[in-house]
Write a protein that holds these residues in place. Structure first.
Motif, PDB file in Angstrom:
ATOM      1  N   ILE A 190       0.833  -1.202   0.000  1.00  0.00           N
ATOM      2  CA  ILE A 190       0.000   0.000   0.000  1.00  0.00           C
ATOM      3  C   ILE A 190       0.868   1.253   0.000  1.00  0.00           C
ATOM      4  O   ILE A 190       0.565   2.230  -0.694  1.00  0.00           O
ATOM      5  CB  ILE A 190      -0.958  -0.023   1.208  1.00  0.00           C
ATOM      6  CG1 ILE A 190      -2.017  -1.112   1.022  1.00  0.00           C
ATOM      7  CG2 ILE A 190      -1.621   1.336   1.402  1.00  0.00           C
ATOM      8  CD1 ILE A 190      -2.873  -1.370   2.248  1.00  0.00           C
ATOM      9  N   LEU A 191       1.960   1.224   0.767  1.00  0.00           N
ATOM     10  CA  LEU A 191       2.861   2.365   0.801  1.00  0.00           C
ATOM     11  C   LEU A 191       3.460   2.627  -0.578  1.00  0.00           C
ATOM     12  O   LEU A 191       3.595   3.775  -1.005  1.00  0.00           O
ATOM     13  CB  LEU A 191       3.976   2.109   1.816  1.00  0.00           C
ATOM     14  CG  LEU A 191       4.686   3.339   2.382  1.00  0.00           C
ATOM     15  CD1 LEU A 191       3.715   4.199   3.175  1.00  0.00           C
ATOM     16  CD2 LEU A 191       5.855   2.920   3.262  1.00  0.00           C
ATOM     17  N   ILE A 192       3.789   1.581  -1.288  1.00  0.00           N
ATOM     18  CA  ILE A 192       4.310   1.725  -2.655  1.00  0.00           C
ATOM     19  C   ILE A 192       3.218   2.259  -3.577  1.00  0.00           C
ATOM     20  O   ILE A 192       3.448   3.175  -4.375  1.00  0.00           O
ATOM     21  CB  ILE A 192       4.840   0.379  -3.170  1.00  0.00           C
ATOM     22  CG1 ILE A 192       6.041  -0.078  -2.338  1.00  0.00           C
ATOM     23  CG2 ILE A 192       5.227   0.475  -4.652  1.00  0.00           C
ATOM     24  CD1 ILE A 192       6.446  -1.515  -2.588  1.00  0.00           C
ATOM     25  N   ALA A 193       2.023   1.719  -3.465  1.00  0.00           N
ATOM     26  CA  ALA A 193       0.928   2.088  -4.361  1.00  0.00           C
ATOM     27  C   ALA A 193       0.499   3.541  -4.199  1.00  0.00           C
ATOM     28  O   ALA A 193       0.112   4.189  -5.173  1.00  0.00           O
ATOM     29  CB  ALA A 193      -0.273   1.168  -4.122  1.00  0.00           C
ATOM     30  N   LEU A 194       0.589   4.070  -2.973  1.00  0.00           N
ATOM     31  CA  LEU A 194       0.165   5.445  -2.745  1.00  0.00           C
ATOM     32  C   LEU A 194       1.168   6.458  -3.279  1.00  0.00           C
ATOM     33  O   LEU A 194       0.857   7.641  -3.387  1.00  0.00           O
ATOM     34  CB  LEU A 194      -0.063   5.678  -1.250  1.00  0.00           C
ATOM     35  CG  LEU A 194      -1.279   4.971  -0.648  1.00  0.00           C
ATOM     36  CD1 LEU A 194      -1.349   5.209   0.852  1.00  0.00           C
ATOM     37  CD2 LEU A 194      -2.566   5.447  -1.304  1.00  0.00           C
ATOM     38  N   ALA A 195       2.357   5.997  -3.614  1.00  0.00           N
ATOM     39  CA  ALA A 195       3.380   6.852  -4.241  1.00  0.00           C
ATOM     40  C   ALA A 195       3.691   8.085  -3.410  1.00  0.00           C
ATOM     41  O   ALA A 195       3.899   9.164  -3.944  1.00  0.00           O
ATOM     42  CB  ALA A 195       2.945   7.256  -5.656  1.00  0.00           C
ATOM     43  N   GLY A 196       3.702   7.925  -2.092  1.00  0.00           N
ATOM     44  CA  GLY A 196       4.034   9.047  -1.214  1.00  0.00           C
ATOM     45  C   GLY A 196       5.536   9.149  -1.016  1.00  0.00           C
ATOM     46  O   GLY A 196       6.122   8.351  -0.286  1.00  0.00           O
ATOM     47  N   ARG A 197       6.144  10.140  -1.655  1.00  0.00           N
ATOM     48  CA  ARG A 197       7.603  10.261  -1.571  1.00  0.00           C
ATOM     49  C   ARG A 197       8.078  10.468  -0.148  1.00  0.00           C
ATOM     50  O   ARG A 197       9.092   9.904   0.288  1.00  0.00           O
ATOM     51  CB  ARG A 197       8.068  11.440  -2.445  1.00  0.00           C
ATOM     52  CG  ARG A 197       7.765  11.285  -3.915  1.00  0.00           C
ATOM     53  CD  ARG A 197       7.611  12.654  -4.570  1.00  0.00           C
ATOM     54  NE  ARG A 197       6.459  13.380  -4.044  1.00  0.00           N
ATOM     55  CZ  ARG A 197       6.237  14.664  -4.250  1.00  0.00           C
ATOM     56  NH1 ARG A 197       7.096  15.372  -4.957  1.00  0.00           N
ATOM     57  NH2 ARG A 197       5.170  15.257  -3.756  1.00  0.00           N
ATOM     58  N   GLY A 198       7.344  11.291   0.622  1.00  0.00           N
ATOM     59  CA  GLY A 198       7.739  11.560   1.997  1.00  0.00           C
ATOM     60  C   GLY A 198       7.718  10.308   2.856  1.00  0.00           C
ATOM     61  O   GLY A 198       8.622  10.085   3.665  1.00  0.00           O
ATOM     62  N   SER A 199       6.679   9.486   2.706  1.00  0.00           N
ATOM     63  CA  SER A 199       6.584   8.256   3.497  1.00  0.00           C
ATOM     64  C   SER A 199       7.678   7.270   3.117  1.00  0.00           C
ATOM     65  O   SER A 199       8.225   6.573   3.977  1.00  0.00           O
ATOM     66  CB  SER A 199       5.200   7.619   3.326  1.00  0.00           C
ATOM     67  OG  SER A 199       4.909   7.385   1.957  1.00  0.00           O
ATOM     68  N   TRP A 200       8.028   7.210   1.829  1.00  0.00           N
ATOM     69  CA  TRP A 200       9.126   6.339   1.397  1.00  0.00           C
ATOM     70  C   TRP A 200      10.437   6.772   2.040  1.00  0.00           C
ATOM     71  O   TRP A 200      11.175   5.959   2.594  1.00  0.00           O
ATOM     72  CB  TRP A 200       9.293   6.390  -0.127  1.00  0.00           C
ATOM     73  CG  TRP A 200       8.159   5.822  -0.913  1.00  0.00           C
ATOM     74  CD1 TRP A 200       7.057   5.179  -0.438  1.00  0.00           C
ATOM     75  CD2 TRP A 200       8.019   5.837  -2.340  1.00  0.00           C
ATOM     76  NE1 TRP A 200       6.235   4.808  -1.468  1.00  0.00           N
ATOM     77  CE2 TRP A 200       6.793   5.205  -2.637  1.00  0.00           C
ATOM     78  CE3 TRP A 200       8.793   6.348  -3.378  1.00  0.00           C
ATOM     79  CZ2 TRP A 200       6.342   5.045  -3.953  1.00  0.00           C
ATOM     80  CZ3 TRP A 200       8.352   6.187  -4.684  1.00  0.00           C
ATOM     81  CH2 TRP A 200       7.135   5.543  -4.968  1.00  0.00           C
ATOM     82  N   VAL A 201      10.729   8.072   1.956  1.00  0.00           N
ATOM     83  CA  VAL A 201      11.996   8.590   2.492  1.00  0.00           C
ATOM     84  C   VAL A 201      12.051   8.406   4.006  1.00  0.00           C
ATOM     85  O   VAL A 201      13.088   8.017   4.559  1.00  0.00           O
ATOM     86  CB  VAL A 201      12.173  10.076   2.121  1.00  0.00           C
ATOM     87  CG1 VAL A 201      13.381  10.667   2.831  1.00  0.00           C
ATOM     88  CG2 VAL A 201      12.322  10.227   0.613  1.00  0.00           C
TER      89      VAL A 201
END
Length: 450
Positions: A190-201
């Motif tokens: 889900i984190l990948i699918a939402l494409a949230g750059r801030g959450s990834w970093v």
């Protein structure tokens, strides 16, 4: 019961509010009322003298800033909510110190909510395939939040703890451990699918710091990397292979991934200027949203938000308190000889991830994420703060503050909640400026219209 109501607020829709955010805010306020009562009855303060003094200065500065603000009633609402979150953290820490089983209960609640949200996602995914929608869009598959990226804030907080359950021996029940494994994989997907750059970093830096500076806990990070790759595989399967095989429209990454700051630099500039104009006390809690701009009702940057609304002194003290807590947790974990602090590592990663994400997102604005951050911070305090003797001196001050916070919170529930829908509709119809959420979904203050 109140904790359960708050936890399920993104899953069950309550009829007395107009949006997911608002019902989560109401649940947060109910939890604050409960925490205030609990703390008032026990008066068990175990923080150090220095931290207590810093907190009292923060509270006092915020109160003075609220009273002197342009809209003092709105400022007091935000002040009361913010201080209430401190007491939620205190109560969680006290409960864990009194009974270690409280940790198990909180972890099971986090796992249950994470699993139910993942299961809900899967249900909507199947429905999207077999219904007339025929559109595999992550933004359509995650109900429960007015913006699915709000759920990403929860994921970065929950994921280290669900991974803890999957990796550690907190629960020997195989069903619980297998549920935690599946849930963690889904959270990465889900984190990948939402494409949230801030959450990834945020997730990358927090896990990376443990990998680099706490090498004896690299097994925890290696397991997380494994969960990540399974999540990535699941993502490609659900959002590319299956849509391609069934000739279904796909609105997933990379179309959801944006470049640049998404106009954040503009609202950051507004917040910084506001802080410079009001360096000592800030413009007042919540008052970034008193000056309309066409982008957002909060600056999507926690430090700038505090500087703009609470001033430089309060912000510096908040940084010191948070820095001392994270540093103390890190040193305790680093010095521990036996590898038995997986819980501490998971909590530390969750807290740091939330702090990092808050520098580009509204972690400390959205009710669900900020309340869970307070709860998880309380879990950290319970492990990293030494149990000091009760201090009647500080307890008298906190008892007085609790009464004030309780009255403010109760007034919000009694006088605001029943009229939210009509007030917001009147505001929107008159001003026509949309609804970027802040305290309520309406976003801007004051909520006035003819």
């Amino acid at each position: 019961i109140i904790m359960a109501i708050f936890a399920i607020s993104p899953i069950l829709y309550f009829p007395f509010t107009n949006s997911w955010l608002e019902q989560q805010r109401v649940a947060e306020l109910l939890l604050i009322l409960t925490a205030c009562l609990f703390y008032f009855l026990k008066k068990n303060n175990f923080l150090s003298f220095f931290i207590n003094i810093a907190l009292l200065f923060i509270i006092a500065i915020g109160l003075i800033s609220s009273v002197t603000a342009e809209y003092p009633l709105w400022a007091l609402k935000e002040w009361g909510k913010s201080i209430g979150l401190f007491f939620i953290a205190f109560v969680v820490a006290d409960c864990i110190k009194e009974d270690k089983n409280s940790i198990d209960i909180l972890l099971l609640i986090i796992l249950a909510i994470s699993f139910l949200l993942a299961f809900e996602f899967l249900n909507f995914y199947v429905a999207a395939i077999f219904s007339e929608i025929k559109n595999i869009d992550p933004y359509l598959l995650l109900p429960g939040f007015d913006n699915p990226r709000f759920y990403a804030q929860g994921v970065v907080l929950f994921m280290p703890l669900t991974a803890l359950i999957a990796i550690d021996n907190f629960f020997k029940n195989k069903i619980i451990k297998n549920t935690a494994i599946i849930t963690t994989v889904f959270q990465w997907m889900i984190l990948i699918a939402l494409a949230g750059r801030g959450s990834w970093v945020a997730a990358f830096i927090a896990h990376g710091m443990v990998f680099v500076f706490l090498p004896k806990y690299r097994f925890f990070i290696k397991k997380q990397i494994l969960f990540f790759f399974f999540g990535l595989l699941l993502y490609f399967c659900l959002f590319y292979f299956i849509p391609w095989a069934l000739s279904i429209k796909n609105s997933a990454l990379p179309s959801g991934l944006r470049s640049g700051l998404s106009a954040r630099e503009k609202i950051w500039g507004i917040a910084w200027q506001m802080g410079l104009e009001n360096p000592w006390l800030g413009k007042g809690p919540l008052h970034f949203s008193s000056k309309w701009n066409h982008i957002a009702a909060h600056p999507h940057q926690a430090l700038l938000q505090w500087i703009a609304e609470w001033g430089f002194i309060a912000t510096s003290l908040i940084l010191i308190v948070g820095g001392v807590g994270l540093s103390k947790g890190f040193l305790i974990i680093k010095k521990e000889i036996e590898l038995k602090l997986n819980f501490d590592v998971a909590v530390w990663i969750a807290i740091l991830s939330g702090v990092l994400l808050a520098q580009v997102d509204g972690v400390f604005v959205m009710p669900y994420s900020e309340t869970w951050f307070a709860i998880i911070a309380g879990m950290g305090v319970s492990c990293w703060a030494k149990l000091n003797k009760k201090s009647d001196f500080f307890n008298y001050f906190y008892a007085l503050i609790i009464c004030f916070v309780f009255i403010i919170t109760l007034c919000i529930i009694i006088y605001d909640v029943p009229y939210l829908y009509s007030s917001q509709m009147g505001f929107w119809n008159y001003h026509h400026i949309g609804s970027p959420p802040r305290f309520w979904d309406q976003g801007w203050i004051p909520m006035e219209y003819p």
